[in-house]
Design a protein around this motif. Sequence first.
Motif: not given
Length: 357
Positions: A269-270, A255-257, A262-264, A276-277
């Motif tokens: 993620y944001l 998931l981290r990778a 990419t920016w998308r 995700f938390q």
Amino acid sequence: MSVPVRISIDAMGGDHGPEVVLKGVAISQARHPDTEFVLFGDESRLKAVLVSYPALAAVSRIVHTDVVVGMDDKPSQALRAGRYKSSMWRCIDAVKQHQADAAVSAGNTGALMAMAKVNLRTMPGIGRPAIAAIWPTLKGESIVLDMGASIGATAQSLVEMAIMGAAMARTIFDIPQPSVGLLNVGVEEIKGVEEVKEAGRLLKEDTHSDMRYHGFVEGNDIGAGTVDVVVVEGFSGNIALKTAEGTAKQIATYLRAAMGRTWRARLGYLLARDAFQMLREKMDPRRSNGGVFLGLNGVVIKSHGGADAEGFAAAVDLGYDMVRHQLLTRIEKSLLSRPAARAASGPAEAAVAEGQS
């Protein structure tokens, strides 16, 4: 005001030493102010660390020990070198001498089990102890045992584990009649080794209302939360535990990778950060750190050797809960209600597995 829970700590056990152990104890003490501690280890090191935790120092007593059980020591070596004098042995002995209600260590698993078994002995009706772990599932949490206290199991020892696991589920999950399943290679009654099939027959004939036998379960049923208690012999149980831990780390790495590729992906993620938390918290192994040694005349908790302070605090919390909710009394009552099972129990059928850590 309730009577304080007294917990003895092997402050020298684990991969990180007293600096991490005492930080974890301090975290747990803040959550449970009605706790007192007996800390076993190098007095000068412990005093130096305790300066940073005045609240913990105020409710703690240090007992100096010179001997530390190594993480690579075999149980037989640990008994020879550390009996009566190591921080691990003295931590367990405090429970036997009624100076503490529970013992917690992040030290060598095999040595801890060997010392606990020699010092505390098994409860009447129990042939050998087992390590029980709290396992996160899709439905909440379940209890899985044995996680590696010994290798192999007779039908009778599997039944004993079912009784102990159900008592633990009633203690921490507040379930009057926990469901119990036997881990097998299939759910059909004709499958599996003879010991597991015989244990299934014995549990099916159990008419007591303190647990409900579900039948055989498979590996995928553990995470699905099909039952409240999963019973398995120690070799397979330890492999299942390590596989699950490794898989959780593997997924987290993937998931981290992926989120940083990419920016998308970073934007996604944001936008989904809260989700995700929540996933991170569910998969955090620190939440369920701590295995309970069931079947002994005392409460002993094993923390992962590499646990950080939060992880060790979770193990101390578990010890607190086991004492507050009278785990041993519940197990004893369950055993006393089954005189046939108690009479059938003999001495331990197998030695503690060598070389666990």
